[in-house]
Write an enzyme that holds these catalytic residues in place. Structure first.
Site, PDB file in Angstrom:
ATOM      1  N   HIS A 370       8.368  -2.999  -3.594  1.00  0.00           N
ATOM      2  CA  HIS A 370       7.282  -2.014  -3.520  1.00  0.00           C
ATOM      3  C   HIS A 370       6.605  -1.929  -2.169  1.00  0.00           C
ATOM      4  O   HIS A 370       5.722  -1.096  -1.978  1.00  0.00           O
ATOM      5  CB  HIS A 370       6.204  -2.334  -4.565  1.00  0.00           C
ATOM      6  CG  HIS A 370       6.577  -1.925  -5.951  1.00  0.00           C
ATOM      7  ND1 HIS A 370       6.289  -0.676  -6.445  1.00  0.00           N
ATOM      8  CD2 HIS A 370       7.235  -2.573  -6.933  1.00  0.00           C
ATOM      9  CE1 HIS A 370       6.741  -0.583  -7.685  1.00  0.00           C
ATOM     10  NE2 HIS A 370       7.320  -1.733  -8.007  1.00  0.00           N
ATOM     11  N   ARG A 560      -6.496   3.434  -4.036  1.00  0.00           N
ATOM     12  CA  ARG A 560      -7.130   2.195  -3.619  1.00  0.00           C
ATOM     13  C   ARG A 560      -7.567   2.277  -2.157  1.00  0.00           C
ATOM     14  O   ARG A 560      -6.934   2.950  -1.350  1.00  0.00           O
ATOM     15  CB  ARG A 560      -6.170   1.017  -3.829  1.00  0.00           C
ATOM     16  CG  ARG A 560      -6.034   0.611  -5.279  1.00  0.00           C
ATOM     17  CD  ARG A 560      -7.346   0.275  -5.930  1.00  0.00           C
ATOM     18  NE  ARG A 560      -7.919  -0.925  -5.353  1.00  0.00           N
ATOM     19  CZ  ARG A 560      -7.802  -2.134  -5.871  1.00  0.00           C
ATOM     20  NH1 ARG A 560      -7.160  -2.322  -7.010  1.00  0.00           N
ATOM     21  NH2 ARG A 560      -8.341  -3.172  -5.271  1.00  0.00           N
ATOM     22  N   LYS A 565      -3.987   3.196   4.151  1.00  0.00           N
ATOM     23  CA  LYS A 565      -4.140   4.509   3.511  1.00  0.00           C
ATOM     24  C   LYS A 565      -5.102   5.412   4.300  1.00  0.00           C
ATOM     25  O   LYS A 565      -5.184   6.605   4.070  1.00  0.00           O
ATOM     26  CB  LYS A 565      -4.618   4.337   2.070  1.00  0.00           C
ATOM     27  CG  LYS A 565      -3.555   3.694   1.156  1.00  0.00           C
ATOM     28  CD  LYS A 565      -4.129   3.421  -0.237  1.00  0.00           C
ATOM     29  CE  LYS A 565      -3.140   2.726  -1.165  1.00  0.00           C
ATOM     30  NZ  LYS A 565      -2.145   3.634  -1.759  1.00  0.00           N
ATOM     31  N   THR A 667       2.269   7.679  -5.741  1.00  0.00           N
ATOM     32  CA  THR A 667       2.498   8.483  -6.948  1.00  0.00           C
ATOM     33  C   THR A 667       1.322   9.433  -7.167  1.00  0.00           C
ATOM     34  O   THR A 667       1.482  10.454  -7.832  1.00  0.00           O
ATOM     35  CB  THR A 667       2.644   7.583  -8.193  1.00  0.00           C
ATOM     36  OG1 THR A 667       1.561   6.640  -8.221  1.00  0.00           O
ATOM     37  CG2 THR A 667       3.973   6.856  -8.185  1.00  0.00           C
ATOM     38  N   LYS A 671       0.989  13.510  -8.670  1.00  0.00           N
ATOM     39  CA  LYS A 671       0.056  14.016  -9.685  1.00  0.00           C
ATOM     40  C   LYS A 671      -0.705  15.227  -9.152  1.00  0.00           C
ATOM     41  O   LYS A 671      -0.918  16.208  -9.875  1.00  0.00           O
ATOM     42  CB  LYS A 671      -0.923  12.913 -10.106  1.00  0.00           C
ATOM     43  CG  LYS A 671      -0.259  11.650 -10.648  1.00  0.00           C
ATOM     44  CD  LYS A 671      -1.266  10.484 -10.746  1.00  0.00           C
ATOM     45  CE  LYS A 671      -0.577   9.142 -10.894  1.00  0.00           C
ATOM     46  NZ  LYS A 671      -1.500   8.008 -10.634  1.00  0.00           N
TER      47      LYS A 671
HETATM   48  C1  PLP Z   1      -1.700   7.250  -9.557  1.00  0.00           C
HETATM   49  C2  PLP Z   1      -2.823   6.308  -9.436  1.00  0.00           C
HETATM   50  C3  PLP Z   1      -2.887   5.441  -8.338  1.00  0.00           C
HETATM   51  C4  PLP Z   1      -1.872   5.458  -7.213  1.00  0.00           C
HETATM   52  O1  PLP Z   1      -2.312   6.383  -6.229  1.00  0.00           O
HETATM   53  P1  PLP Z   1      -1.668   6.410  -4.774  1.00  0.00           P
HETATM   54  O2  PLP Z   1      -2.321   7.591  -4.142  1.00  0.00           O
HETATM   55  O3  PLP Z   1      -0.201   6.626  -4.958  1.00  0.00           O
HETATM   56  O4  PLP Z   1      -2.004   5.143  -4.114  1.00  0.00           O
HETATM   57  C5  PLP Z   1      -3.959   4.563  -8.244  1.00  0.00           C
HETATM   58  N1  PLP Z   1      -4.916   4.540  -9.189  1.00  0.00           N
HETATM   59  C6  PLP Z   1      -4.902   5.369 -10.251  1.00  0.00           C
HETATM   60  C7  PLP Z   1      -6.008   5.304 -11.248  1.00  0.00           C
HETATM   61  C8  PLP Z   1      -3.848   6.278 -10.417  1.00  0.00           C
HETATM   62  O5  PLP Z   1      -3.832   7.085 -11.482  1.00  0.00           O
END
Ligand code: PLP
Length: 831
Positions: A370, A560, A565, A667, A671
């Site tokens: 990961h 996070r 990031k 991920t 979304k």
């Molecule tokens: C999808 C998700 C993440 C991952 O988000 P990234 O932007 O890919 O770091 C983290 N926390 C929650 C609550 C999520 O639904």
């Protein structure tokens, strides 16, 4: 893509749901559980009564599923993960049982709003972020696709902490998610396993077999007691199991052991059991070498592997064929002790020879990588590891010894190969190396990430064993992140493309492309976005007491808090915009709300300072009358799965601005895309594939490439002070960190952030290339602001993002794991 050929007949409506029976049973539950009626019950009690009734709907499908698996002697994947970030269960269980609307009607007839009832459920937050949410999406997709799985994890007493913001600072509050019980779980004491820690290993000569026997003695033991949580597939009667383990003392502390002189032993065992599963470590992408963490890892792995073997042996006699029925998928290196634990069972308990045990183990274990970031790699100190797991350590030593012989044969006298690939090196146990050596599959989580593994980070392993390496680009479940989280858009998609089959076949959503230039459809699409923006505005008003303008652009970064990031890049740019607008009040700028949501690891100082900076900038900008509300900054407290669903649905711009090469996949980006937000991002992780699917003209890409970043890193970084000297706007915002502009005159509050660019007390200056990418980012944000002002163009872009999100369903990811790694068969379940 090639998929499993057996077709599965979906049977979404024939679930035998009867509204009147359901209503009566909910009222009965209220009586029997709480001795209450609808008039006297609290919302929480009503939630419990409804949830128990839903569990009842699930039970028959659960029994039928396990029966079908047994009859067909199905192969299982055991998805081993320290984290399952499940979120709430009620709404999604109803959706997958295909009776959400019916239950909503029942509740309405009782004078209740289903959304209010759903809000009573605490999130099951047994994870930090992306890695844990991936595990949750995967087991949901496996169920929907008719594949047998056990999710294996830990039943933390306290999950991810609840975040409160006090005076702009993060405060962590324990998440007592089990306070009111969990109506969906079932305790399974009959499957209790024993897990042993510490002690020593005695060697005895087994004359009969003419070999040594290894006997583990003087250990402390705990019982692992499983709790099963149902994972319901969509409309197919499948119910898989998330099995999470609780720790219990072996025997209740009793006076008998006092008499026997085992007093200390008894107390110690009780203490060991008490704290193993107390709390989830709140670190995302960061290793923190704590003994208790290694205990947690071995605890749930040993219990899960023992359980898997026991189950296999109920119906099979030949353990050599275990790989035909069992695959252990390791979600990151956290469960890597699976390898020596399986070896231990085969060698010590089943009496196998090394070679046959190794053959089985290496055909059963597969590893998902990961991250490539050094600070996230698990390296346990040998002394700690051997003290806690003495027999396991011996086995690791032997795995390492044999592997190094292979390396030496293939690369005589090339010490660099041993240095990079040894499992035991310089007093440390390198978990990733063990997972790669023992696993038959090593996968990355997005194409770019897998390429970086092969070409750079794991180059020597790739050269030696290329056949193991493969890519599985991550995905998300559309059942939660569209159907449940954005019901308005979900219904509209179904209406436009003329089918709801996208619910289990997301690529069909491509049918929306036909409407991209249709003015009426554009209007409808943006109307839905507007309604979702109102819903989020209401949430923000209720929870953060800030007014936001639903007509403004919602520019969102939720994930996070981590330096890589680059939330800092985002907020520095907001400071820059603020300066621009102060200097030129007439500037062309479409009003924008910059929305942040992020938890910082409890001990991550820089991350916490960044949260304070965001809130401090918000304070100044939101309250400056010169700005007239055209820039707003909002920090949403306690970002988690349940409010994430609301946020994605309402977003216009998806901030995916990691330093290229650092975000393995992401991920969240998927979304947002599914919900019609346009990506503003770097060419990192799965962003690369998102742009490939939607077209570069429908995203806003900026910044250095991963190649450029890695080239700079190889040369020790770059010189941010040159940019500081030559760019007056950047000069100004950095100075504002230490001149009190955003801190009521306090010049020290953000000094460390300032120093990280110009005078770091450790590490390289501007390690994540924030200043280097700043101008490119500012220019991209200008393009976004301009593009939004052309309503038709924006609507088209947004719609095309939804239309081209088909690749990013976790259903696709799971079919690829099944095809290349797990080789599972679909199982039909009929009631
Ligand atoms: C999808 C998700 C993440 C991952 O988000 P990234 O932007 O890919 O770091 C983290 N926390 C929650 C609550 C999520 O639904």
């Amino acid at each position: 893509m090639e998929t499993n050929t057996e077709t599965v007949v979906k049977n979404p409506t024939a679930i035998g749901f009867d509204k009147e029976v359901f209503k009566k049973n909910v009222l009965d539950n209220l009586k029997s559980l709480f001795r209450k009626t609808m008039e006297t019950a609290s919302q929480q009690e009503i939630f419990q009564a409804v949830a128990f009734e839903v569990k009842d709907l699930i039970i028959d499908r659960w029994l039928a599923t396990q029966k079908a698996y047994k009859e067909q002697d199905a192969k299982y994947v055991y998805y081993l993960s320290m984290e399952f970030l499940m979120g709430r269960a009620l709404g999604n269980n109803l959706i997958n049982l295909c009776c959400y609307d019916e239950v909503a009607e029942v509740l309405e007839e009782l004078g209740l709003d289903i959304n209010v009832i759903e809000d009573q459920e605490p999130d099951a937050a047994l994870g930090n972020g992306g890695l844990g949410r991936l595990a949750a999406c995967f087991i949901e997709s496996l169920s929907t696709l008719n594949y047998p799985v056990y999710g294996c994890g830990i039943r933390y007493k306290y999950g991810m902490f609840k975040q409160e913001i006090h005076d702009g600072y993060q405060v962590e509050v324990p998440d007592n998610w089990l306070e009111n019980g969990n109506p969906f779980e079932i305790k399974r004491p009959e499957y209790t396993q024993t897990v042993k820690f510490g002690g020593y290993v005695r060697i005895e000569w087994d004359a009969e077999r003419q070999r040594n026997r290894f006997i583990h003695d003087g250990y402390q033991a705990v019982n692992a007691v499983p709790y099963d949580i149902p994972v319901v597939g969509y409309g197919n009667n499948v119910v898989n199991v998330l099995r999470i383990w609780d720790a219990q003392p072996i025997q209740e502390f009793n006076l008998a052991s006092f008499d026997k002189g085992d007093y200390l032993q008894a107390v110690e065992q009780e203490n060991l059991a008490k704290n193993i599963v107390d709390v989830l470590y709140p670190n995302d992408n960061h290793y923190s070498g704590k003994e208790l963490r290694l205990k947690q890892q071995y605890f749930f792995v040993s219990a899960s592997v023992q359980q898997a073997i026991r189950k296999y042996k109920e119906t099979h006699s030949d353990l050599h064929k275990l790989p035909e029925k069992v695959c252990f998928q390791l979600n990151d290196t956290h469960p890597t002790v699976t390898v020596p634990e399986l070896m231990r069972i085969l060698l010590d308990e089943e009496g196998m020879e090394w070679d046959e045990a190794w053959d089985i183990t290496t055909k059963c274990c597969a590893y998902t990588n990961h991250t490539i970031m050094a600070e996230a790699l698990e390296k346990w100190p040998v002394d700690l590891f051997m003290r806690l797991l003495p027999r396991i350590y011996q086995i690791v030593q032997e795995i390492n010894r044999r592997f190094l012989i292979e390396v030496e044969e293939r690369y005589p006298n090339q010490y660099n190969k041993i240095r990079s690939m040894a499992i035991l090196y310089e007093g440390q146990v390198r978990m990733a190396n063990m997972a790669i050596v023992a696993g038959f599959s090593v996968n990355g989580v997005a194409r770019l990430h897998t390429e970086i593994l092969e070409k750079r980070e794991l180059r020597d392993f790739y050269e030696m064993m290329p056949e193991k390496f493969n890519n599985k680009t991550n995905g998300i479940t559309q059942r939660r992140f569209l159907l449940h989280g954005n019901p308005l858009l979900a219904s509209w998609v179904t209406e436009k493309i003329g089918t709801d089959k996208w619910i289990t076949d997301l690529p069909l959503i491509k049918g929306l492309e036909a409407y991209a230039d249709d003015t009426k459809a554009q209007q409808e699409f943006m109307d839905i976005k507007y309604k979702n923006k109102l819903r989020l505005a209401k949430y923000i008003k209720e929870h953060n007491h800030i007014d936001v303008d639903p007509n403004s652009i919602y520019d969102v970064q939720v994930k996070r808090l981590h330096e890589y990031k680059r939330q800092l890049l985002n907020i520095l740019h907001v400071m820059y915009l603020y300066n621009q607008m102060k200097a030129n009040p007439q500037m062309d700028f479409y009003p924008t709300t910059f929305i942040f949501g992020a938890k910082a690891a409890a001990g991550y100082k820089r991350a916490k300072e960044t949260i304070k900076l965001i809130n401090s900038v918000a304070d100044v900008v939101n309250n400056d009358p010169d700005i007239r509300g055209r820039i707003k900054v909002v920090f949403i407290e306690n970002y988690r799965v349940s409010n994430a669903e609301i946020i994605f649905a309402a977003s216009d711009v998806s901030e995916q601005i990691s330093t290229a090469s650092k975000e393995a996949s992401g991920t969240g980006n998927m979304k947002f895309m599914l919900n019609g937000a346009v990506t503003l991002g770097t060419m990192d992780g799965a962003n690369v594939e998102i742009v490939e699917e939607v077209g570069a003209e429908n995203a806003f890409i900026f910044g250095m490439s991963s190649e450029e970043v890695m080239a700079y890193e190889a040369n020790g970084g770059y010189h941010p002070e040159e940019i500081y000297r030559n760019d007056p706007d950047i000069h100004r915002i950095l100075d504002q960190l230490v001149d009190g502009t955003f801190s009521h005159g306090d010049r020290e509050m953000f000094r460390e952030i300032y120093n990280s660019f110009l005078a770091p007390s450790y590490g390289r200056a501007d390690q994540y290339f924030i200043l280097k990418d700043f101008r490119s980012y500012a220019e991209a944000r200008e393009r976004v602001n301009k593009a939004y002002q052309d309503k038709a163009r924006w609507a088209k872009m947004a719609m095309l993002n939804t239309a081209n999100s088909g690749k990013f369903t976790s259903d696709r990811t799971i079919e690829e794991y099944v095809r290349d790694i797990w080789h599972l068969k679909k199982v039909q379940v009929t009631l």
